[in-house]
Design an enzyme around this catalytic site. Structure first.
Site, PDB file in Angstrom:
ATOM      1  N   LYS A 125       0.907  -1.222   0.086  1.00  0.00           N
ATOM      2  CA  LYS A 125      -0.124   0.066   0.104  1.00  0.00           C
ATOM      3  C   LYS A 125       1.026   1.393   0.013  1.00  0.00           C
ATOM      4  CE  LYS A 125      -4.236  -1.540   1.922  1.00  0.00           C
ATOM      5  NZ  LYS A 125      -5.427  -1.250   2.952  1.00  0.00           N
ATOM      6  N   LYS A 129      -5.408  -9.484  -7.399  1.00  0.00           N
ATOM      7  CA  LYS A 129      -6.663  -9.798  -6.761  1.00  0.00           C
ATOM      8  C   LYS A 129      -7.846  -8.781  -7.324  1.00  0.00           C
ATOM      9  CE  LYS A 129      -7.597  -9.640  -2.278  1.00  0.00           C
ATOM     10  NZ  LYS A 129      -7.349  -9.404  -1.005  1.00  0.00           N
ATOM     11  N   LYS A 140     -10.979  -2.986  -5.354  1.00  0.00           N
ATOM     12  CA  LYS A 140     -11.834  -1.692  -5.297  1.00  0.00           C
ATOM     13  C   LYS A 140     -10.846  -0.723  -5.922  1.00  0.00           C
ATOM     14  CE  LYS A 140      -9.924   0.235  -1.108  1.00  0.00           C
ATOM     15  NZ  LYS A 140      -9.073  -0.783  -0.712  1.00  0.00           N
TER      16      LYS A 140
END
Ligand code: TRP
Length: 332
Positions: free
Chosen positions: A111, A194, A197
């Site tokens: 992240k 994956k 969002k």
């Protein structure tokens, strides 16, 4: 009865991966466990969130829990920031966890990306807050996707070190509950990533708000290869897109991948995709519709969250009292 805690971040674009990998599994646990399900808004702000969006997304996580079948009378549904124990215990855990442990967290590395110096301190401390979420209730079991296993390991390390440092047995050592087929739903555009969002392509994910046409279109456009489906799961190993679609079918129909292949061996995607679309519309469509219906009545959702927060606070309070005494804080 053992206690479950789990959380979903209200960062928008709730998708099929969140449903199959987490939320759906929360429902069945209610008969065997005391369940606490949280919209983790404090985790969400470790990266920038627009305030109005955060409010709406927090309600949306609650609505998704409800739409999936979590019973708010039995289980607790609430927003993390409305129970102060999470922040309080997280601070104490910040003083228990070691920098070396947090430096190993792969989710932080992903992240934070290349520009680590610019990541928030909160993003770095994220796993410590997650440990606090769980241990403020002395939860014993945590249903999560594969990708959260490392955070649960850290939760165990923190519990152990706390107990050890203070010579107590305050905190339980939590067990992950990882679910079966297709807990990892991959992007419809790239089977090696994956479903997420934050993928720039809307076609990479099926969201809770997609209607029948959108679901059909996204699956029709889903990337595949040119071969028919094999009769053996082993032969899906180097076919990530095919494996993903078979995995989604398996999860939605509550079968194994091998069962699905038994039925569809030799089928082309021109046959398999419409069948998968039918199934997805049938199983996932109504959940999204119910979520949208609940979102039209925010006062109802807010009332459930408020009731949940009160019940969660009542559970966390005696734990926090014990922890503060143990640490040596004076009583207020
Ligand atoms: N980190 C989890 C995720 O991204 C969300 C989460 C926060 C969580 N606190 C939790 C999950 C406690 C389980 C238990 O999916």
């Amino acid at each position: 009865m053992s206690r479950i805690f789990s959380g979903v971040q209200p960062t928008g674009n709730l998708h099929l991966g969140n449903y199959l990998g987490a939320i759906r599994n929360f429902v069945g646990l209610q008969k065997d466990y005391e369940c606490i399900y949280c919209a983790v808004d404090m985790h969400a702000i470790t990266v920038w969130q627009d305030p109005a969006d955060l409010r709406s997304n927090t309600r949306e996580v609650a609505a998704a829990y409800l739409a999936a079948g979590v019973d708010p009378k039995n289980s607790i549904i609430f927003a993390q920031s409305t129970v102060p124990a999470h922040a309080e215990l997280a601070w104490i855990f910040n003083c228990v966890a070691r920098l070396g442990w947090l430096n190993r967290m792969t989710q932080f590395k992903e992240k934070a990306g290349k520009n680590r110096e610019n990541a928030s301190l909160g993003l770095y401390a994220y796993p410590s807050l997650m440990a606090a979420d769980i241990l403020a209730y002395k939860a014993t079991h945590v249903p999560v996707g594969e990708d959260q296993k490392q955070h649960l390991e850290l939760t165990r390390d923190i519990a152990q070190k706390f107990n050890n440092d203070y010579g107590t047995d305050t905190f339980p050592i939590v067990e992950p509950l990882i679910f079966g087929e297709a807990t990892r739903v991959m992007s419809l555009r790239d089977g090696s990533k994956k479903m997420s969002k934050s993928d720039p392509s809307d076609y990479s994910r099926i969201t809770f708000t997609d209607d029948r046409d959108a679901i059909a279109l996204k699956l029709r456009k889903a990337r595949t290869d040119a071969d028919p489906l094999p009769d053996n799961e082993k032969d899906l190993e180097d076919r990530p897109e095919a494996a993903n679609l078979v995995g989604i079918y398996a999860a939605l129909s509550e079968q194994t991948r091998q069962d699905v292949l038994k039925e569809y061996a030799g089928a082309q995607f021109s046959t398999f995709k419409p069948a998968l679309t039918e199934l997805a519309v049938d199983k996932f469509g109504p959940v999204g519709e119910e979520m949208k219906r609940l979102m039209d009545d925010p006062a109802h959702v807010d009332a459930i969250l408020k009731d949940g927060a009160e019940r969660a606070s009542a559970l966390a309070e005696p734990v926090m009292k014990e922890v503060k005494e143990t640490v040596g804080f004076l009583a207020p």
